[in-house]
Design an enzyme around this catalytic site. Structure first.
Site, short mmCIF file in Angstrom:
data_model
loop_
_atom_site.label_atom_id
_atom_site.label_comp_id
_atom_site.label_asym_id
_atom_site.label_seq_id
_atom_site.Cartn_x
_atom_site.Cartn_y
_atom_site.Cartn_z
CB CYS A 23 -0.92 -0.02 1.22
SG CYS A 23 -1.84 1.53 1.42
CB CYS A 26 0.91 1.45 4.41
SG CYS A 26 -0.69 1.00 5.10
CG ASP A 42 -3.43 13.95 -5.30
OD1 ASP A 42 -4.40 13.36 -4.81
OD2 ASP A 42 -2.90 13.63 -6.38
CG HIS A 78 -4.30 -0.50 5.23
ND1 HIS A 78 -3.80 0.03 4.06
CD2 HIS A 78 -5.33 -1.30 4.86
CE1 HIS A 78 -4.48 -0.44 3.03
NE2 HIS A 78 -5.42 -1.25 3.49
CB THR A 111 -7.78 5.21 -7.88
OG1 THR A 111 -7.21 6.39 -7.29
CG2 THR A 111 -8.83 5.60 -8.91
CG HIS A 117 -4.22 3.86 3.36
ND1 HIS A 117 -3.15 3.26 3.99
CD2 HIS A 117 -4.61 4.86 4.19
CE1 HIS A 117 -2.92 3.85 5.14
NE2 HIS A 117 -3.80 4.84 5.29
CG HIS A 162 -7.27 9.01 0.11
ND1 HIS A 162 -7.38 7.67 -0.18
CD2 HIS A 162 -7.66 9.67 -1.01
CE1 HIS A 162 -7.80 7.52 -1.44
NE2 HIS A 162 -7.99 8.72 -1.95
CG HIS A 193 -9.26 13.78 -2.54
ND1 HIS A 193 -8.28 13.71 -3.51
CD2 HIS A 193 -9.79 12.54 -2.45
CE1 HIS A 193 -8.24 12.47 -3.99
NE2 HIS A 193 -9.14 11.74 -3.36
P1 AMP Z 1 -8.91 8.45 -4.95
O1 AMP Z 1 -9.51 8.46 -6.34
O2 AMP Z 1 -9.75 9.18 -3.96
O3 AMP Z 1 -8.56 7.05 -4.50
O4 AMP Z 1 -7.58 9.29 -5.08
C1 AMP Z 1 -6.30 8.81 -4.92
C2 AMP Z 1 -5.38 10.00 -5.04
O5 AMP Z 1 -4.08 9.61 -4.60
C3 AMP Z 1 -5.24 10.55 -6.47
O6 AMP Z 1 -5.62 11.93 -6.46
C4 AMP Z 1 -3.77 10.35 -6.78
O7 AMP Z 1 -3.24 11.42 -7.55
C5 AMP Z 1 -3.14 10.29 -5.40
N1 AMP Z 1 -1.90 9.55 -5.31
C6 AMP Z 1 -1.65 8.30 -5.80
N2 AMP Z 1 -0.38 7.93 -5.49
C7 AMP Z 1 0.16 8.96 -4.79
C8 AMP Z 1 1.44 9.18 -4.20
N3 AMP Z 1 2.43 8.28 -4.28
N4 AMP Z 1 1.64 10.35 -3.55
C9 AMP Z 1 0.66 11.27 -3.47
N5 AMP Z 1 -0.55 11.12 -4.02
C10 AMP Z 1 -0.81 9.99 -4.67
ZN ZN Z 2 -2.36 1.39 3.59
#
Ligand code: AMP
Ligand code: ZN
Length: 149
Positions: A12, A15, A38, A54, A103, A106, A108, A110
């Site tokens: 993950c 994580c 992001d 997690h 996507t 884990h 989160h 925004h």
């Molecule tokens: P969600 O569609 O809510 O799952 O959004 C996942 C978000 O995580 C997206 O806006 C991605 O751009 C962001 N994301 C994915 N990998 C990373 C990373 N390594 N560091 C920072 N943001 C990330």
């Molecule tokens: Zn995680």
């Protein structure tokens, strides 16, 4: 951590960021959460508030951690508003489940700063739903609330 949670967390990316094993531009952290930029922001300043523990979504995020995530989201929105980034508005977005565009599995939150004419849109066609259907929708949700009391 329970065995299931540990295996879910393997591989993950959030994580890995929480334990600083993966790169991130960290804005704020405490023992429960980490806030970072992001990687592919929809507007400049787009932040993610992420619990260290997690959890995939709302169903498996404990109440105390959830309350803290939302509270830190509020603080981050205020910080964006007061920052020199020229933020004129805020959207707070939670994607819980694939159908809701999640996507990264884990949990989160925004926090997205908005600027006049920034071009970010959420395309939606509002439904016309008659009162009887609104009432039955309300009843279905009331039944669910009663069963979780
Ligand atoms: P969600 O569609 O809510 O799952 O959004 C996942 C978000 O995580 C997206 O806006 C991605 O751009 C962001 N994301 C994915 N990998 C990373 C990373 N390594 N560091 C920072 N943001 C990330
Ligand atoms: Zn995680």
């Amino acid at each position: 951590m329970a065995r299931n949670a540990r295996s879910a967390a393997q591989g993950c990316i959030f994580c890995a960021i929480a334990v600083r094993q993966a790169e991130a531009s960290v804005v704020h952290e405490d023992e429960t959460i980490v806030v970072f930029m992001d990687l592919n922001p929809v507007t400049p300043g787009h932040l993610l508030v992420v619990p260290r523990k997690h959890a995939v979504g709302l169903e498996d995020l404990d109440r105390v951690t959830s309350a803290h995530v939302w509270s830190v989201g509020h603080d981050m929105a205020q910080a964006l508003r007061r920052s020199r980034m020229g933020c004129e508005g805020i959207n707070v977005l939670l994607c819980d489940g694939e159908a809701a565009f999640q996507t990264v599995f884990h949990f989160h939150l925004h926090v997205i700063p908005r600027y006049a004419g920034d071009g970010w849109t959420v395309k939606a066609k509002s439904l016309k739903r008659e009162r009887s259907l609104l009432d039955s929708d309300a009843q279905a949700i009331k039944d669910a609330i009663a069963s979780t009391d």
